[in-house]
Write a protein that holds these residues in place. Sequence first.
Motif, PDB file in Angstrom:
ATOM      1  N   UNK A  68       0.826  -1.206   0.000  1.00 32.14           N
ATOM      2  CA  UNK A  68       0.000   0.000   0.000  1.00 32.14           C
ATOM      3  C   UNK A  68       0.862   1.258   0.000  1.00 32.14           C
ATOM      4  N   UNK A  69       0.318   2.326  -0.576  1.00 30.43           N
ATOM      5  CA  UNK A  69       0.919   3.653  -0.511  1.00 30.43           C
ATOM      6  C   UNK A  69       0.101   4.508   0.448  1.00 30.43           C
ATOM      7  N   UNK A  70       0.770   5.346   1.241  1.00 30.49           N
ATOM      8  CA  UNK A  70       0.104   6.219   2.205  1.00 30.49           C
ATOM      9  C   UNK A  70       0.404   7.683   1.881  1.00 30.49           C
ATOM     10  N   UNK A  71      -0.516   8.572   2.295  1.00 30.28           N
ATOM     11  CA  UNK A  71      -0.308   9.998   2.020  1.00 30.28           C
ATOM     12  C   UNK A  71       0.005  10.806   3.272  1.00 30.28           C
TER      13      UNK A  71
ATOM     14  N   UNK B  31       4.135   8.119   0.042  1.00 37.62           N
ATOM     15  CA  UNK B  31       4.489   8.411  -1.342  1.00 37.62           C
ATOM     16  C   UNK B  31       4.095   9.845  -1.663  1.00 37.62           C
ATOM     17  N   UNK B  32       4.855  10.477  -2.554  1.00 37.55           N
ATOM     18  CA  UNK B  32       4.558  11.837  -2.984  1.00 37.55           C
ATOM     19  C   UNK B  32       5.037  12.022  -4.414  1.00 37.55           C
ATOM     20  N   UNK B  33       4.637  13.129  -5.013  1.00 36.74           N
ATOM     21  CA  UNK B  33       5.069  13.483  -6.361  1.00 36.74           C
ATOM     22  C   UNK B  33       6.256  14.432  -6.255  1.00 36.74           C
TER      23      UNK B  33
ATOM     24  N   UNK C  39       7.275  25.642  -9.756  1.00 40.99           N
ATOM     25  CA  UNK C  39       7.133  25.689  -8.297  1.00 40.99           C
ATOM     26  C   UNK C  39       6.123  26.745  -7.855  1.00 40.99           C
ATOM     27  N   UNK C  40       5.274  26.345  -6.890  1.00 46.36           N
ATOM     28  CA  UNK C  40       4.294  27.259  -6.307  1.00 46.36           C
ATOM     29  C   UNK C  40       4.426  27.194  -4.791  1.00 46.36           C
ATOM     30  N   UNK C  41       4.039  28.252  -4.130  1.00 51.22           N
ATOM     31  CA  UNK C  41       4.316  28.413  -2.702  1.00 51.22           C
ATOM     32  C   UNK C  41       3.622  27.388  -1.805  1.00 51.22           C
ATOM     33  N   UNK C  42       2.556  26.721  -2.277  1.00 48.07           N
ATOM     34  CA  UNK C  42       1.882  25.745  -1.408  1.00 48.07           C
ATOM     35  C   UNK C  42       2.435  24.325  -1.562  1.00 48.07           C
ATOM     36  N   UNK C  43       3.508  24.161  -2.333  1.00 47.68           N
ATOM     37  CA  UNK C  43       4.182  22.864  -2.410  1.00 47.68           C
ATOM     38  C   UNK C  43       4.954  22.608  -1.117  1.00 47.68           C
ATOM     39  N   UNK C  44       5.400  21.366  -0.936  1.00 46.64           N
ATOM     40  CA  UNK C  44       6.232  21.042   0.226  1.00 46.64           C
ATOM     41  C   UNK C  44       7.539  21.814   0.126  1.00 46.64           C
ATOM     42  N   UNK C  45       8.172  21.755  -1.025  1.00 47.51           N
ATOM     43  CA  UNK C  45       9.297  22.625  -1.367  1.00 47.51           C
ATOM     44  C   UNK C  45       9.444  22.597  -2.888  1.00 47.51           C
ATOM     45  N   UNK C  46      10.506  23.166  -3.415  1.00 46.36           N
ATOM     46  CA  UNK C  46      10.637  23.316  -4.865  1.00 46.36           C
ATOM     47  C   UNK C  46      10.799  21.987  -5.595  1.00 46.36           C
ATOM     48  N   UNK C  47      11.133  20.909  -4.861  1.00 46.73           N
ATOM     49  CA  UNK C  47      11.287  19.589  -5.473  1.00 46.73           C
ATOM     50  C   UNK C  47      10.168  18.633  -5.090  1.00 46.73           C
ATOM     51  N   UNK C  48       9.604  18.809  -3.923  1.00 51.88           N
ATOM     52  CA  UNK C  48       8.558  17.930  -3.404  1.00 51.88           C
ATOM     53  C   UNK C  48       7.212  18.619  -3.607  1.00 51.88           C
ATOM     54  N   UNK C  49       6.366  18.003  -4.431  1.00 54.93           N
ATOM     55  CA  UNK C  49       5.156  18.693  -4.866  1.00 54.93           C
ATOM     56  C   UNK C  49       3.985  18.443  -3.921  1.00 54.93           C
ATOM     57  N   UNK C  50       3.483  17.200  -3.888  1.00 56.37           N
ATOM     58  CA  UNK C  50       2.260  16.923  -3.141  1.00 56.37           C
ATOM     59  C   UNK C  50       2.125  15.419  -2.940  1.00 56.37           C
TER      60      UNK C  50
ATOM     61  N   UNK D  23      -3.522   3.940  -0.959  1.00 59.51           N
ATOM     62  CA  UNK D  23      -3.631   3.481  -2.347  1.00 59.51           C
ATOM     63  C   UNK D  23      -3.123   2.045  -2.386  1.00 59.51           C
ATOM     64  N   UNK D  24      -4.035   1.102  -2.500  1.00 61.61           N
ATOM     65  CA  UNK D  24      -3.680  -0.316  -2.495  1.00 61.61           C
ATOM     66  C   UNK D  24      -3.151  -0.734  -3.862  1.00 61.61           C
ATOM     67  N   UNK D  25      -2.434  -1.861  -3.939  1.00 62.91           N
ATOM     68  CA  UNK D  25      -1.990  -2.357  -5.245  1.00 62.91           C
ATOM     69  C   UNK D  25      -3.160  -2.480  -6.217  1.00 62.91           C
ATOM     70  N   UNK D  26      -2.953  -1.981  -7.428  1.00 60.24           N
ATOM     71  CA  UNK D  26      -4.001  -1.993  -8.440  1.00 60.24           C
ATOM     72  C   UNK D  26      -4.838  -0.734  -8.476  1.00 60.24           C
ATOM     73  N   UNK D  27      -4.754   0.092  -7.429  1.00 58.97           N
ATOM     74  CA  UNK D  27      -5.511   1.336  -7.392  1.00 58.97           C
ATOM     75  C   UNK D  27      -4.676   2.493  -7.945  1.00 58.97           C
ATOM     76  N   UNK D  28      -5.356   3.603  -8.222  1.00 63.55           N
ATOM     77  CA  UNK D  28      -4.696   4.782  -8.785  1.00 63.55           C
ATOM     78  C   UNK D  28      -4.485   5.849  -7.718  1.00 63.55           C
ATOM     79  N   UNK D  29      -3.303   6.439  -7.715  1.00 65.28           N
ATOM     80  CA  UNK D  29      -2.993   7.570  -6.837  1.00 65.28           C
ATOM     81  C   UNK D  29      -3.162   8.851  -7.647  1.00 65.28           C
ATOM     82  N   UNK D  30      -3.951   9.790  -7.117  1.00 68.42           N
ATOM     83  CA  UNK D  30      -4.216  11.053  -7.804  1.00 68.42           C
ATOM     84  C   UNK D  30      -3.457  12.179  -7.109  1.00 68.42           C
ATOM     85  N   UNK D  31      -2.596  12.839  -7.867  1.00 63.05           N
ATOM     86  CA  UNK D  31      -1.823  13.973  -7.367  1.00 63.05           C
ATOM     87  C   UNK D  31      -2.380  15.243  -8.018  1.00 63.05           C
TER      88      UNK D  31
END
Length: 354
Positions: free
Chosen positions: A231-234, A244-246, A261-272, A279-287
């Motif tokens: 599983x993936x966790x947010x 997991x993150x984008x 880059x926008x100011x509400x991101x985690x930082x300039x490299x870590x988006x969301x 997100x279980x195996x086979x499911x879709x993660x929406x960023x």
Amino acid sequence: MKYLNLCLSVIAVVLWQTNTYATGFSNPLNSMEVAQSFVGTHIGTDLDATAETAIFAITDGQVCYYKADAAGYGGGSGSCAVDGEVIFIRHRKADGNYFIAQYGHIQNVPQNYQVTTFTFNGPLVNQGEQIAEVGIYEPHRDCTPGRDDHLHFGIWNSNNQIPMSNWGYGNAYYTNPEGCWVDPMVFLQNESPYVVYTTSWHTQNPNTVVPLYPGQTGSFTVSYTNTGNTDWKNSGGVSNPDYIELRSCNSSGSVVNSWLYYSNWINAQRVVAPNASNVAPGQNAWFVFTGKVPSSATPGTSQNVYFRPYHATGGLINSWGGMHFTVYVVPYYNIQPNLQALNMNSALWQTYYV
């Protein structure tokens, strides 16, 4: 003692609760009611279940052997033994070594899993997939009726050898240089499966060129399918091993500061992180995120902006597919001059309006 191991010359008594669920592995049955434990010459655990109860693979693996007429696996023992079905599936542990799970007293094994020659390259099986049903336990008609229906579940802890005998009962000290039978219940509670972190691009929006002017923000969505086996966790950030993150990257996949880059991101490299908590195996993660074109961007140019998933344990996931958005920096003379809508002052407008 990590788990009871028949390779040892001393057998320790290990207690466990019935109906417990092992971390990391799927249970072979929905109900884990122990009827007969791993002790003495019984080199496996019998789990109570009625005939036709679904049996599941405890983790990803490959079928390595199936036998339709294994002695005693239809019921009974000794002169009363009735032949029946058994299947062996080779799995991998977190340390990279292999083991084989044995499922006996079964029926209705899918045809493609009926591998009648020992192999390490058999059909692939997914964690949690139904692989068989509990069979009917039928002692020989001339013998006293025996046990109720059940699953015989065994673990052969070997990296590269298949057990050729002693499939249910055997010498309590039966050993092999390449492996041995271990207590399956304790094994599931103390070991963990090999984890696969893979993904595939699912969809994105916008999926065409995105026209934005310098300093303008836009909304972006990208979806990745969890094609791994965990599983993936947010939540919890990078301190959570399942998080997991984008992240922003270049065309080669290396993490870089993002042009969007926008100011509400985690930082300039870590988006969301994904919007779903799990997100279980086979499911879709929406960023879903907001991006902003730099005010210094040159009008009339285009920019490809790349993103890929990052897993706290698995790192940058390789199968990201080169996902990117293409942003076209719109010259201001192509936009209806509505200063209020553009949220710009007249001096800035005059800079670009030609």
